[in-house]
Scaffold this motif. Sequence first.
Motif, PDB file in Angstrom:
ATOM      1  N   GLN A 205       0.854  -1.192  -0.154  1.00 20.36           N
ATOM      2  CA  GLN A 205       0.126  -0.052   0.170  1.00 20.36           C
ATOM      3  C   GLN A 205       0.925   1.215  -0.001  1.00 20.36           C
ATOM      4  O   GLN A 205       2.040   1.373   0.589  1.00 20.36           O
ATOM      5  CB  GLN A 205      -0.852   0.023   1.154  1.00 20.36           C
ATOM      6  CG  GLN A 205      -1.962  -1.135   1.322  1.00 20.36           C
ATOM      7  CD  GLN A 205      -2.794  -1.152   2.619  1.00 20.36           C
ATOM      8  OE1 GLN A 205      -3.198  -0.119   2.873  1.00 20.36           O
ATOM      9  NE2 GLN A 205      -3.254  -2.232   2.888  1.00 20.36           N
TER      10      GLN A 205
ATOM     11  N   GLN B 110      -3.164   6.204 -10.330  1.00 21.81           N
ATOM     12  CA  GLN B 110      -3.041   7.653 -10.507  1.00 21.81           C
ATOM     13  C   GLN B 110      -1.881   8.263 -10.465  1.00 21.81           C
ATOM     14  O   GLN B 110      -1.404   9.176 -11.013  1.00 21.81           O
ATOM     15  CB  GLN B 110      -3.972   8.449  -9.282  1.00 21.81           C
ATOM     16  CG  GLN B 110      -5.504   8.164  -9.396  1.00 21.81           C
ATOM     17  CD  GLN B 110      -5.957   8.523  -8.092  1.00 21.81           C
ATOM     18  OE1 GLN B 110      -5.491   9.183  -7.162  1.00 21.81           O
ATOM     19  NE2 GLN B 110      -7.412   8.245  -7.944  1.00 21.81           N
TER      20      GLN B 110
ATOM     21  N   SER C 188      -6.876  -3.897  -2.086  1.00 22.97           N
ATOM     22  CA  SER C 188      -7.979  -3.231  -2.185  1.00 22.97           C
ATOM     23  C   SER C 188      -8.091  -2.304  -3.568  1.00 22.97           C
ATOM     24  O   SER C 188      -7.103  -1.769  -4.219  1.00 22.97           O
ATOM     25  CB  SER C 188      -8.424  -2.289  -1.207  1.00 22.97           C
ATOM     26  OG  SER C 188      -7.435  -1.164  -1.262  1.00 22.97           O
ATOM     27  N   GLN C 189      -9.506  -2.129  -4.133  1.00 14.66           N
ATOM     28  CA  GLN C 189      -9.568  -1.470  -5.298  1.00 14.66           C
ATOM     29  C   GLN C 189      -9.171   0.021  -5.225  1.00 14.66           C
ATOM     30  O   GLN C 189      -8.670   0.722  -5.891  1.00 14.66           O
ATOM     31  CB  GLN C 189     -11.234  -1.613  -5.734  1.00 14.66           C
ATOM     32  CG  GLN C 189     -11.537  -0.694  -6.776  1.00 14.66           C
ATOM     33  CD  GLN C 189     -10.706  -1.215  -8.207  1.00 14.66           C
ATOM     34  OE1 GLN C 189     -10.537  -2.332  -8.187  1.00 14.66           O
ATOM     35  NE2 GLN C 189     -10.482  -0.429  -9.111  1.00 14.66           N
ATOM     36  N   ARG C 190      -9.308   0.575  -4.093  1.00 16.12           N
ATOM     37  CA  ARG C 190      -8.933   2.111  -3.452  1.00 16.12           C
ATOM     38  C   ARG C 190      -7.381   2.160  -3.704  1.00 16.12           C
ATOM     39  O   ARG C 190      -6.936   3.145  -4.370  1.00 16.12           O
ATOM     40  CB  ARG C 190      -9.206   2.468  -2.142  1.00 16.12           C
ATOM     41  CG  ARG C 190      -8.864   3.572  -1.502  1.00 16.12           C
ATOM     42  CD  ARG C 190      -9.197   4.870  -2.571  1.00 16.12           C
ATOM     43  NE  ARG C 190      -8.638   6.046  -2.061  1.00 16.12           N
ATOM     44  CZ  ARG C 190      -8.370   7.168  -2.784  1.00 16.12           C
ATOM     45  NH1 ARG C 190      -8.732   6.908  -4.054  1.00 16.12           N
ATOM     46  NH2 ARG C 190      -7.737   8.127  -2.410  1.00 16.12           N
ATOM     47  N   GLN C 191      -6.559   1.204  -3.093  1.00 11.98           N
ATOM     48  CA  GLN C 191      -5.307   1.139  -3.370  1.00 11.98           C
ATOM     49  C   GLN C 191      -4.810   0.915  -4.798  1.00 11.98           C
ATOM     50  O   GLN C 191      -3.876   1.593  -5.471  1.00 11.98           O
ATOM     51  CB  GLN C 191      -4.528   0.133  -2.781  1.00 11.98           C
ATOM     52  CG  GLN C 191      -4.549   0.308  -0.976  1.00 11.98           C
ATOM     53  CD  GLN C 191      -3.583   1.583  -1.011  1.00 11.98           C
ATOM     54  OE1 GLN C 191      -2.348   1.550  -1.652  1.00 11.98           O
ATOM     55  NE2 GLN C 191      -3.640   2.477   0.076  1.00 11.98           N
ATOM     56  N   ARG C 192      -5.501   0.174  -5.545  1.00  5.41           N
ATOM     57  CA  ARG C 192      -5.186   0.037  -6.976  1.00  5.41           C
ATOM     58  C   ARG C 192      -5.659   1.379  -7.585  1.00  5.41           C
ATOM     59  O   ARG C 192      -4.575   1.698  -8.641  1.00  5.41           O
ATOM     60  CB  ARG C 192      -6.067  -1.061  -7.696  1.00  5.41           C
ATOM     61  CG  ARG C 192      -5.628  -2.566  -7.189  1.00  5.41           C
ATOM     62  CD  ARG C 192      -6.671  -3.671  -7.771  1.00  5.41           C
ATOM     63  NE  ARG C 192      -6.277  -4.995  -7.393  1.00  5.41           N
ATOM     64  CZ  ARG C 192      -5.755  -5.665  -8.213  1.00  5.41           C
ATOM     65  NH1 ARG C 192      -5.702  -5.529  -9.411  1.00  5.41           N
ATOM     66  NH2 ARG C 192      -5.528  -7.012  -7.714  1.00  5.41           N
ATOM     67  N   GLU C 193      -6.380   1.722  -7.432  1.00  2.15           N
ATOM     68  CA  GLU C 193      -6.823   3.427  -8.110  1.00  2.15           C
ATOM     69  C   GLU C 193      -5.416   4.477  -7.682  1.00  2.15           C
ATOM     70  O   GLU C 193      -5.293   5.248  -8.400  1.00  2.15           O
ATOM     71  CB  GLU C 193      -8.067   4.088  -7.503  1.00  2.15           C
ATOM     72  CG  GLU C 193      -9.229   3.039  -8.053  1.00  2.15           C
ATOM     73  CD  GLU C 193     -10.564   3.552  -7.294  1.00  2.15           C
ATOM     74  OE1 GLU C 193     -10.514   4.320  -6.422  1.00  2.15           O
ATOM     75  OE2 GLU C 193     -11.619   2.979  -7.812  1.00  2.15           O
ATOM     76  N   LEU C 194      -5.060   4.456  -6.348  1.00  2.00           N
ATOM     77  CA  LEU C 194      -3.945   5.107  -6.016  1.00  2.00           C
ATOM     78  C   LEU C 194      -2.716   5.075  -6.819  1.00  2.00           C
ATOM     79  O   LEU C 194      -2.049   5.739  -7.218  1.00  2.00           O
ATOM     80  CB  LEU C 194      -3.852   5.058  -4.546  1.00  2.00           C
ATOM     81  CG  LEU C 194      -4.673   5.570  -3.423  1.00  2.00           C
ATOM     82  CD1 LEU C 194      -4.295   5.340  -1.932  1.00  2.00           C
ATOM     83  CD2 LEU C 194      -4.818   7.236  -3.680  1.00  2.00           C
TER      84      LEU C 194
END
Length: 312
Positions: free
Chosen positions: A69, A114, A105-111
């Motif tokens: 992460q 980006q 998590s999907q949130r971490q993949r998005e980070l």
Amino acid sequence: MALLDKWIALDIGAYSARFYDFSTQNQVVLKTIIAKKGSEIVGVSDQALTYLYKDLDEVQIQYPIAHGQILHSIDSLIQQGLDQLHVHDGLLRPSVLVSVPTKLSQRQRELWQQTFLKCGVRKVEFISNLKALQTEGSCFLVHSGHSYTEINVVVYDKVLVSKIINYAGVQIDEQIQKIVYMKTGCFITKVDAARLKKLASHAFWQQKNSSLMCYGFDSRQNLHQIQIESSILWPAFEMVQSQIALWVKHCFDGLPASAQEYFLLHGIELSGGLADCFGTSQFISQNISCPVLCTKSGQYDMIEALKGVKSV
């Protein structure tokens, strides 16, 4: 891989970040460490290491990755790796293939996505540790790196176990820091603890009790040279590696009898940086009484696996 695609494989761990250019076959390895003075980045990787022993009141040392992460911005780290590969010299914008924990998590993949897009990357593809390392048929995979250990068991292409535990190399380093402080009254950096871990492991493999050297700070922030025997550091290895072995045994005990018999015969595959470390394979084998097959490349296992995912 399309003729006009330029792909870069990335294995960005909590201790080292590895970049591989599929087209040139060049590779860059950076320390996952950033030095900041206020909001200004003053050093990345080896350059950041120079601030470990100076400007301590002004410079903040960041370790931006843990458990796969992003904890702090890694733009400068990614940019330096891409620059050293000269991926922006041509007309093509690079695409990146990034290995991530299987349950990220999907949130971490998005980070992550980006971050790469800000660094001029055209496209981002993720591949899980399991998919990158999985072999055909049935396999019991233990991938132990710097900040976490991932355990995956696949039987006849069905995933029976997929688990991440926060026991790995950094926990050994933390225990080494505590032992050194108790013995000498000096605090050593995470980098020095990791170096002592590597040197002590080498001594253990050779069945020697070596005298190890490093530097540490006393309570007044004065720097001292420290000497400590490798045997004194063994409890740090034992504490963490025995816990990893117990988790592996827990996963093994939950398997059907037929699967247990298969892996008792064919063994457990151990990869990652901690696979090179003395004690990891020994504790697992002792707990389960089965062969442990260590990969040859250790900390380079993931980037080697990624090389086989795409071909020029």
